[in-house]
Scaffold this motif. Structure first.
Motif, PDB file in Angstrom:
ATOM      1  N   VAL A  11      -7.404 -12.255 -26.065  1.00 33.08           N
ATOM      2  CA  VAL A  11      -6.748 -12.742 -27.277  1.00 33.08           C
ATOM      3  C   VAL A  11      -5.350 -13.251 -26.942  1.00 33.08           C
ATOM      4  N   ALA A  12      -4.524 -12.393 -26.417  1.00 30.24           N
ATOM      5  CA  ALA A  12      -3.167 -12.787 -26.039  1.00 30.24           C
ATOM      6  C   ALA A  12      -3.065 -13.077 -24.547  1.00 30.24           C
ATOM      7  N   ARG A  13      -4.149 -12.826 -23.846  1.00 37.02           N
ATOM      8  CA  ARG A  13      -4.205 -13.062 -22.399  1.00 37.02           C
ATOM      9  C   ARG A  13      -5.603 -13.575 -22.071  1.00 37.02           C
ATOM     10  N   PRO A  14      -5.876 -14.859 -22.350  1.00 31.45           N
ATOM     11  CA  PRO A  14      -7.249 -15.365 -22.244  1.00 31.45           C
ATOM     12  C   PRO A  14      -7.790 -15.547 -20.837  1.00 31.45           C
ATOM     13  N   ASP A  15      -6.929 -15.636 -19.838  1.00 31.99           N
ATOM     14  CA  ASP A  15      -7.423 -15.840 -18.471  1.00 31.99           C
ATOM     15  C   ASP A  15      -8.116 -14.580 -17.963  1.00 31.99           C
ATOM     16  N   ILE A  16      -9.299 -14.756 -17.425  1.00 32.36           N
ATOM     17  CA  ILE A  16     -10.042 -13.631 -16.864  1.00 32.36           C
ATOM     18  C   ILE A  16      -9.601 -13.472 -15.404  1.00 32.36           C
ATOM     19  N   LYS A  17      -8.838 -12.439 -15.148  1.00 29.88           N
ATOM     20  CA  LYS A  17      -8.381 -12.119 -13.798  1.00 29.88           C
ATOM     21  C   LYS A  17      -7.933 -10.672 -13.826  1.00 29.88           C
ATOM     22  N   PRO A  18      -7.646 -10.095 -12.694  1.00 30.76           N
ATOM     23  CA  PRO A  18      -7.158  -8.709 -12.745  1.00 30.76           C
ATOM     24  C   PRO A  18      -5.983  -8.591 -13.712  1.00 30.76           C
ATOM     25  N   ASN A  19      -5.928  -7.486 -14.408  1.00 30.20           N
ATOM     26  CA  ASN A  19      -4.910  -7.318 -15.442  1.00 30.20           C
ATOM     27  C   ASN A  19      -3.519  -7.260 -14.829  1.00 30.20           C
ATOM     28  N   ASP A  20      -2.750  -8.297 -15.079  1.00 28.86           N
ATOM     29  CA  ASP A  20      -1.376  -8.354 -14.579  1.00 28.86           C
ATOM     30  C   ASP A  20      -0.373  -8.037 -15.683  1.00 28.86           C
ATOM     31  N   TYR A  21      -0.889  -7.638 -16.866  1.00 28.69           N
ATOM     32  CA  TYR A  21      -0.048  -7.267 -18.010  1.00 28.69           C
ATOM     33  C   TYR A  21       0.933  -8.370 -18.394  1.00 28.69           C
ATOM     34  N   LYS A  22       0.464  -9.605 -18.342  1.00 24.56           N
ATOM     35  CA  LYS A  22       1.263 -10.737 -18.797  1.00 24.56           C
ATOM     36  C   LYS A  22       0.492 -11.446 -19.897  1.00 24.56           C
ATOM     37  N   VAL A  23       1.169 -11.723 -20.999  1.00 17.80           N
ATOM     38  CA  VAL A  23       0.527 -12.421 -22.114  1.00 17.80           C
ATOM     39  C   VAL A  23       0.884 -13.900 -22.064  1.00 17.80           C
ATOM     40  N   GLU A  24       0.087 -14.708 -22.737  1.00 18.14           N
ATOM     41  CA  GLU A  24       0.378 -16.123 -22.907  1.00 18.14           C
ATOM     42  C   GLU A  24       1.245 -16.258 -24.153  1.00 18.14           C
ATOM     43  N   PRO A  25       2.488 -16.682 -24.025  1.00 20.04           N
ATOM     44  CA  PRO A  25       3.362 -16.787 -25.190  1.00 20.04           C
ATOM     45  C   PRO A  25       2.773 -17.614 -26.330  1.00 20.04           C
ATOM     46  N   GLY A  26       2.082 -18.703 -26.010  1.00 16.85           N
ATOM     47  CA  GLY A  26       1.481 -19.533 -27.051  1.00 16.85           C
ATOM     48  C   GLY A  26       0.416 -18.778 -27.835  1.00 16.85           C
ATOM     49  N   CYS A  27      -0.364 -17.965 -27.143  1.00 15.77           N
ATOM     50  CA  CYS A  27      -1.390 -17.162 -27.813  1.00 15.77           C
ATOM     51  C   CYS A  27      -0.749 -16.118 -28.716  1.00 15.77           C
ATOM     52  N   VAL A  28       0.291 -15.471 -28.238  1.00 17.38           N
ATOM     53  CA  VAL A  28       0.985 -14.462 -29.038  1.00 17.38           C
ATOM     54  C   VAL A  28       1.582 -15.115 -30.286  1.00 17.38           C
ATOM     55  N   GLU A  29       2.133 -16.311 -30.143  1.00 18.48           N
ATOM     56  CA  GLU A  29       2.707 -16.997 -31.300  1.00 18.48           C
ATOM     57  C   GLU A  29       1.637 -17.334 -32.331  1.00 18.48           C
ATOM     58  N   ARG A  30       0.469 -17.760 -31.881  1.00 17.14           N
ATOM     59  CA  ARG A  30      -0.618 -18.047 -32.831  1.00 17.14           C
ATOM     60  C   ARG A  30      -1.064 -16.778 -33.554  1.00 17.14           C
ATOM     61  N   ILE A  31      -1.131 -15.674 -32.841  1.00 17.59           N
ATOM     62  CA  ILE A  31      -1.468 -14.392 -33.479  1.00 17.59           C
ATOM     63  C   ILE A  31      -0.407 -14.058 -34.521  1.00 17.59           C
ATOM     64  N   ASN A  32       0.860 -14.225 -34.159  1.00 18.82           N
ATOM     65  CA  ASN A  32       1.943 -13.925 -35.100  1.00 18.82           C
ATOM     66  C   ASN A  32       1.903 -14.836 -36.329  1.00 18.82           C
ATOM     67  N   GLN A  33       1.495 -16.074 -36.159  1.00 19.59           N
ATOM     68  CA  GLN A  33       1.353 -16.976 -37.310  1.00 19.59           C
ATOM     69  C   GLN A  33       0.305 -16.439 -38.281  1.00 19.59           C
ATOM     70  N   VAL A  34      -0.808 -15.971 -37.751  1.00 18.95           N
ATOM     71  CA  VAL A  34      -1.862 -15.398 -38.604  1.00 18.95           C
ATOM     72  C   VAL A  34      -1.355 -14.136 -39.292  1.00 18.95           C
ATOM     73  N   LEU A  35      -0.674 -13.290 -38.539  1.00 25.82           N
ATOM     74  CA  LEU A  35      -0.140 -12.048 -39.111  1.00 25.82           C
ATOM     75  C   LEU A  35       0.846 -12.353 -40.242  1.00 25.82           C
ATOM     76  N   ARG A  36       1.713 -13.340 -40.016  1.00 26.07           N
ATOM     77  CA  ARG A  36       2.675 -13.718 -41.067  1.00 26.07           C
ATOM     78  C   ARG A  36       1.963 -14.282 -42.292  1.00 26.07           C
ATOM     79  N   HIS A  37       0.969 -15.116 -42.049  1.00 23.74           N
ATOM     80  CA  HIS A  37       0.241 -15.741 -43.157  1.00 23.74           C
ATOM     81  C   HIS A  37      -0.392 -14.685 -44.080  1.00 23.74           C
TER      82      HIS A  37
END
Length: 90
Positions: A11-37
């Motif tokens: 969801v916030a980290r769409p790339d399938i690779k070992p978990n590096d605990y890094k999110v995609e800022p654009g994905c997080v912003e889209r989630i936040n837009q939905v949450l705000r809405h």
């Protein structure tokens, strides 16, 4: 109150690779837009809950995180649902 249960991977980290605990800022912003809405709150169900605390997630999701599910055996989808139900009751 509307509550979304969020699992970070995929969801916030769409790339399938070992978990590096890094999110995609654009994905997080889209989630936040939905949450705000929806003026929604968040319960974190991600395995990231084992590595980070509520404060970390609130920084990502604009202070909307109300709970984090307990660390239980969540290998089955119905187990994850039970964890969310328990987090809601808290």
């Amino acid at each position: 109150m509307i509550v979304f249960a969020i699992d970070i991977d995929g969801v916030a980290r769409p790339d399938i690779k070992p978990n590096d605990y890094k999110v995609e800022p654009g994905c997080v912003e889209r989630i936040n837009q939905v949450l705000r809405h929806f003026d929604a709150k968040v319960i974190i169900t991600s395995n990231w809950r084992l590595a980070f605390n509520k404060s970390f997630f609130n920084q990502l999701f604009d202070g909307r995180v109300v709970n984090i599910t307990e660390d239980t055996d969540d290998s089955l989808p119905e187990d994850r649902w039970k964890e969310v139900q328990a987090a809601l009751s808290d």
